[in-house]
Design a protein around this motif. Structure first.
Motif, short mmCIF file in Angstrom:
data_model
loop_
_atom_site.label_atom_id
_atom_site.label_comp_id
_atom_site.label_asym_id
_atom_site.label_seq_id
_atom_site.Cartn_x
_atom_site.Cartn_y
_atom_site.Cartn_z
N TRP A 61 0.83 -1.21 0.00
CA TRP A 61 0.00 0.00 0.00
C TRP A 61 0.85 1.25 0.00
CZ3 TRP A 61 -4.87 1.11 -1.16
CH2 TRP A 61 -5.71 0.01 -1.39
N PHE A 62 2.01 1.19 0.62
CA PHE A 62 2.94 2.32 0.54
C PHE A 62 3.38 2.53 -0.91
CE2 PHE A 62 4.42 4.57 4.21
CZ PHE A 62 3.89 3.86 5.27
N LEU A 63 3.74 1.41 -1.55
CA LEU A 63 4.18 1.50 -2.95
C LEU A 63 3.05 2.05 -3.81
CD1 LEU A 63 6.38 0.92 -5.04
CD2 LEU A 63 5.48 -1.38 -5.27
N PHE A 64 1.84 1.56 -3.55
CA PHE A 64 0.69 2.04 -4.31
C PHE A 64 0.54 3.56 -4.13
CE2 PHE A 64 -3.79 3.31 -4.07
CZ PHE A 64 -4.15 3.11 -5.39
N ALA A 65 0.67 4.01 -2.88
CA ALA A 65 0.51 5.44 -2.61
C ALA A 65 1.56 6.25 -3.36
CB ALA A 65 0.62 5.69 -1.11
N ILE A 66 2.78 5.73 -3.39
CA ILE A 66 3.85 6.45 -4.08
C ILE A 66 3.55 6.52 -5.58
CG2 ILE A 66 6.29 6.34 -4.74
CD1 ILE A 66 6.67 5.00 -1.93
N ILE A 67 3.17 5.38 -6.16
CA ILE A 67 2.89 5.36 -7.60
C ILE A 67 1.69 6.25 -7.91
CG2 ILE A 67 2.13 3.89 -9.51
CD1 ILE A 67 3.73 1.65 -8.29
N PHE A 68 0.68 6.16 -7.07
CA PHE A 68 -0.53 6.94 -7.31
C PHE A 68 -0.22 8.43 -7.29
CE2 PHE A 68 -4.46 9.05 -6.12
CZ PHE A 68 -5.36 8.47 -7.00
N THR A 69 0.50 8.88 -6.26
CA THR A 69 0.76 10.33 -6.16
C THR A 69 1.65 10.80 -7.30
OG1 THR A 69 2.07 9.58 -4.31
CG2 THR A 69 0.44 11.25 -3.84
N THR A 70 2.72 10.06 -7.61
CA THR A 70 3.60 10.55 -8.67
C THR A 70 2.86 10.63 -10.01
OG1 THR A 70 4.45 8.32 -8.70
CG2 THR A 70 5.93 10.00 -7.89
N THR A 71 2.14 9.56 -10.33
CA THR A 71 1.47 9.60 -11.64
C THR A 71 0.34 10.62 -11.64
OG1 THR A 71 0.15 7.73 -10.92
CG2 THR A 71 2.01 7.24 -12.32
N TYR A 72 -0.34 10.75 -10.50
CA TYR A 72 -1.43 11.72 -10.43
C TYR A 72 -0.90 13.14 -10.60
CZ TYR A 72 -5.36 14.38 -8.57
OH TYR A 72 -6.37 15.28 -8.43
N LEU A 73 0.17 13.44 -9.88
CA LEU A 73 0.74 14.79 -9.98
C LEU A 73 1.21 15.06 -11.40
CD1 LEU A 73 2.77 15.12 -6.67
CD2 LEU A 73 0.58 16.20 -7.27
N PHE A 74 1.84 14.05 -11.99
CA PHE A 74 2.35 14.24 -13.34
C PHE A 74 1.22 14.48 -14.33
CE2 PHE A 74 4.00 12.88 -17.42
CZ PHE A 74 5.20 13.56 -17.45
N GLN A 75 0.18 13.67 -14.20
CA GLN A 75 -0.98 13.81 -15.09
C GLN A 75 -1.60 15.18 -14.93
OE1 GLN A 75 -2.78 11.66 -17.15
NE2 GLN A 75 -2.90 9.65 -16.17
N LYS A 76 -1.72 15.60 -13.66
CA LYS A 76 -2.39 16.86 -13.38
C LYS A 76 -1.61 18.02 -13.98
CE LYS A 76 -4.93 19.05 -9.77
NZ LYS A 76 -5.06 19.38 -8.37
N LYS A 77 -0.30 17.92 -13.90
CA LYS A 77 0.52 19.02 -14.37
C LYS A 77 0.57 19.09 -15.90
CE LYS A 77 4.33 21.69 -12.94
NZ LYS A 77 5.75 21.64 -13.02
N TYR A 78 0.72 17.91 -16.53
CA TYR A 78 0.94 17.92 -17.98
C TYR A 78 -0.19 17.30 -18.78
CZ TYR A 78 5.66 18.89 -16.42
OH TYR A 78 6.74 19.44 -15.81
N GLY A 79 -0.97 16.45 -18.16
CA GLY A 79 -1.92 15.65 -18.91
C GLY A 79 -3.04 16.46 -19.53
N ARG A 80 -3.46 17.55 -18.88
CA ARG A 80 -4.65 18.26 -19.36
C ARG A 80 -4.31 19.46 -20.23
NH1 ARG A 80 -8.43 16.95 -14.76
NH2 ARG A 80 -8.31 14.69 -14.96
#
Lengths: 313, 453
Positions: free
Chosen positions: A291-310
């Motif tokens: 779950w720690f690993l999941f949290a790390i992956i989720f936040t990094t990809t989420y932040l990246f998507q939010k910044k560049y994805g839209r």
């Protein structure tokens, strides 16, 4: 069951919907059982102490506490054997920082070469994509052989660079992670090249023609048309790359071994989760770590998507 | 986000609807006269088959494989057993990697096999959790009495015996006679100091390293410590980490770690042939490989190496080219390590009697004669085969060695994980990443942490 289902199908008014739903249901059921059930069971498990044989025992947040203590001790500089999660996390972050930018960059470069109308480019497309079709275990085994002290890579380097001393890549803690990263880059950039190639071929020709009329050379066209038009695909590739790199298991397992090789240099979080669950027999702690690993992956990809994805829309 | 969730929910609901509709449709279909009879007869035949199956009991047997010969031998034995016991079927499952991890996971899933191998180092985990059926409840005392008592000790708990060893192995010194001759050595080394000295002489005279060891490998170091007077390691509670405070333990561990540091790293820095190496330094996968390729003069390894050498290096002959000797002695005597594997019976098995019948068949004198004595993989765990004409001469020789102590590979309830971490710390020290004292400190902390919960 099947005969009754076929009669149901014959009678139904909207055959296409029935057929479609039936076909996707296999994938959905598999996903529910092996994806979502496993995920929620892992969450449930992370609050328990268990040894597979006996009863599960509720321990509250103790498993998470173990992980956090590991991280804190690691930050205070404890030897790597005592802080496996911290070691794995440190390695995997460095590995991601190396692998993701290089593999994305390389994939774009390869794709733009493959996109040219050159004789025999089909051959290059295939040969770049081929690694993606090979089992990663086999790839790792071949690279172990290439990276050996008296192996091919050292042979080439000693002949190309004057005064180069052969390096024991796999058995040296300073180089092991880089060796693994090299294999990962080699194995994945061809795969992502195909994604970029598809995106490049979707770019309208008119834009290039207009730019050519305005006098833009090939390099300017690449930087001012191709790259911006590829942006959604870059986001996709980086996100997929991030997820893949942060979960890396197979290459480390083969090239470094279950304990991460010399100095724990090839230890990853996924290896640690495996060891925790099956060698140290603490599946609850392993679940907490995942779950720690999941949290790390989720936040990094989420932040990246939010910044560049839209940004495109 | 909401849209996605709603979409997912919709798919799920539709899916359930499809499944439900399928079932309802099925009900309608069987309502007709003809198909009802069809299903009826079907049910009848099915129950018939079931009763037939129930007469024959199936026992699942899981093992790892030490090579194809071992698997073939077991298949042969299973065939013979099934002929003798037509009402018992054996399903043989070979798990090649991560054996104990696999078995544990199958317990978690509730599909553990009925009979399976358990290594001595993993046995406490299975015994403590009540996963193994007490063999003493099934076997006659006279059957148990056939076994070497020291092999049974680790599997006893509260007066009950939980497993009978299928075979065993012990460490011995393997030495290359040709390299010894070239170096002018006439007999195998007697003490640990002599071992190091011999290794140096071989390296200087023949240009090949004298000794190969593993980096790490706590179980290979233990005989050194105990033969020099340290107590047998046993880690049950955090305070047991004090074993490492024993000066003998510290001194011998430093000596063992320095073997590689002095024998390989320092020697190479001086531009000399290393006299101690690890298998990969000579391009070999493991000790047996390095010894069989004749790249090193000596290794300390177990009986499992013997069939490997016979099989892979037929030109490298026992007696002429290589020989075995007892493990070198320390100040307080000669000590060797013993490795053993039991055939455990699942405590939750539905057919304990049938499983025991099978285990008894494999472990009894006839079974061991076929599987162990003739097969030549390892040593028989029941007494009386010492002078059997079918016993391989190499194994006969290992059995003839006299040791003051034989230690079964078992360091307490968490032997497996502890051994792996100890070995990592030792390997790090041998590579020079930390000092021997730091490695000892790490090992103490490992004990405290693994056993504190």
């Amino acid at each position: 069951m099947f005969s009754s289902f076929s009669s149901f199908y014959e009678k139904s008014r909207n055959k296409e919907i029935v057929a479609g739903l039936t076909l996707i249901s296999i994938a959905v059921i598999l996903n529910l059982v092996f994806g979502y059930f496993a995920m929620f069971f892992a969450f449930y498990l992370s609050f328990f102490k268990w040894d597979y044989i006996g009863e599960m025992q509720f321990v509250g947040l103790q498993n998470f506490e173990i992980v956090i203590r590991d991280l804190i001790r690691g930050l205070h500089g404890a030897p790597y054997l005592l802080v496996p999660f911290y070691t794995g996390l440190k390695n995997i972050l460095l590995y991601t920082l190396i692998v993701v930018p290089i593999q994305t960059f390389l994939a774009i470069v390869l794709a733009s070469f493959a996109n040219q109308k050159i004789r025999g480019q089909q051959f290059f497309k295939v040969s770049y994509f081929l690694p993606a079709t090979t089992s990663s275990v086999i790839v790792a085994l071949i690279f172990i052989w290439l990276f050996m002290k008296n192996g091919y890579i050292n042979y080439v380097l000693t002949h190309v660079i004057p005064g180069f001393e052969p390096v024991d890549w796999i058995n040296n803690k300073d180089y092991l992670l880089f060796a693994i990263a090299t294999v990962a880059i080699w194995g994945t950039s061809g795969h992502f090249m195909v994604s970029f190639l598809a995106a490049m071929q979707a770019i309208p020709r008119e834009i290039y023609e207009a730019a050519m009329l305005d006098g833009a050379g090939p390099i300017r066209r690449f930087f001012f048309i191709t790259i911006p038009m590829l942006r959604p695909m870059v986001v996709y590739v980086v996100v997929m790359g991030l997820i893949g790199a942060l979960q890396m298991f197979d290459l480390a397992w083969i090239m470094a071994g279950a304990n991460g090789g010399p100095g724990g240099a090839g230890y990853t979080v996924a290896l640690d989760i495996y060891n925790e669950a099956f060698t140290r027999i603490r599946p609850g702690v392993a679940a907490a770590k995942s779950w720690f690993l999941f949290a790390i992956i989720f936040t990094t990809t989420y932040l990246f998507q939010k910044k560049y994805g839209r940004a495109m829309r | 986000m909401k849209k996605v969730l709603a979409g997912g929910l919709l798919v799920f609901v539709l899916l359930l609807a499809v499944v439900a509709a399928g079932c309802i449709g099925g009900g309608e279909q069987t309502g007709t006269q003809t198909s009802a009879t069809v299903t009826e007869t079907k049910v009848k035949t099915e129950t018939k088959v079931e009763t037939q199956v129930q007469e024959k009991v199936f026992v699942r047997f899981a093992g790892w494989s030490a090579g194809e010969t071992e698997m073939k031998n077991y298949e042969k034995m299973i065939k013979a057993f099934e002929e003798q016991n037509p009402n018992i079927g054996i399903k043989y499952e070979v798990i090649t990697q991560m054996f104990h991890e696999n078995i544990l996971a199958s317990y978690g899933a509730g599909v553990a096999p009925d009979v399976f191998y358990v290594d001595s180092a993993w046995a406490p985990i299975f015994i403590d959790k009540g996963a193994l059926y007490p063999i003493s409840d099934l076997a006659d005392q006279s059957f148990i009495d056939q076994f070497y008592p020291f092999l049974l000790e680790p599997f006893m708990k509260d007066g009950k015996l939980y497993g009978l060893p299928k075979d065993w192995s012990m460490l011995a010194l393997f030495y290359n006679k040709k390299l010894f001759e070239q170096a002018g050595l006439t007999r195998p080394p007697e003490t640990w100091e002599e071992l190091e000295e011999y290794a140096k002489i071989i390296a200087d005279k023949t240009g090949k390293p004298g000794l190969a060891i593993y980096l790490g490998g706590f179980n290979r170091y233990v005989p050194v410590a105990v033969s020099n007077g340290a107590p047998k390691p046993w880690f049950e509670k955090p305070e047991d980490a004090s074993w490492f405070d024993n000066p003998v333990v510290k001194e011998t561990l430093t000596w063992y770690i320095d073997l590689y540091r002095k024998g390989k790293i320092e020697r190479e820095n001086q531009g000399l042939t290393p006299y101690v190496v690890q298998p990969s330094d000579v391009g070999a996968g493991w000790l047996g490989d390095a010894f069989g390729q004749q790249e090193v003069g000596m290794v300390i390894s177990g009986n499992w190496m013997i069939p490997f050498l016979a099989d892979q290096f037929p030109d490298f002959k026992y007696g002429e080219d290589w020989d075995i000797a007892p493990v070198p002695a320390g100040k307080e005597g000669r000590v060797t390590m013993v490795y053993t594997v039991i055939l455990g019976i699942n405590a939750k098995t539905e057919h304990p009697q049938e499983a025991w019948k099978f285990v008894k068949f494999l472990l009894g004198p006839e079974g061991q004669k076929e599987l162990v004595v003739k097969g030549g993989q390892t040593l028989p765990s029941i007494k009386g085969f010492e002078n059997d004409p079918d016993m391989w001469p190499q194994h006969k020789k290992t059995l003839s060695f006299k040791y003051d102590k034989m230690i079964v590979f078992l360091w307490g309830p968490k032997s497996g994980p502890i051994e792996s971490k100890f070995s990592d710390a030792m390997a790090a020290a041998m590579r020079g990443e930390m000092s021997a004292d730091e490695a000892i400190e790490v090992m103490k902390q490992v004990v405290q942490e693994e056993l504190s919960s």
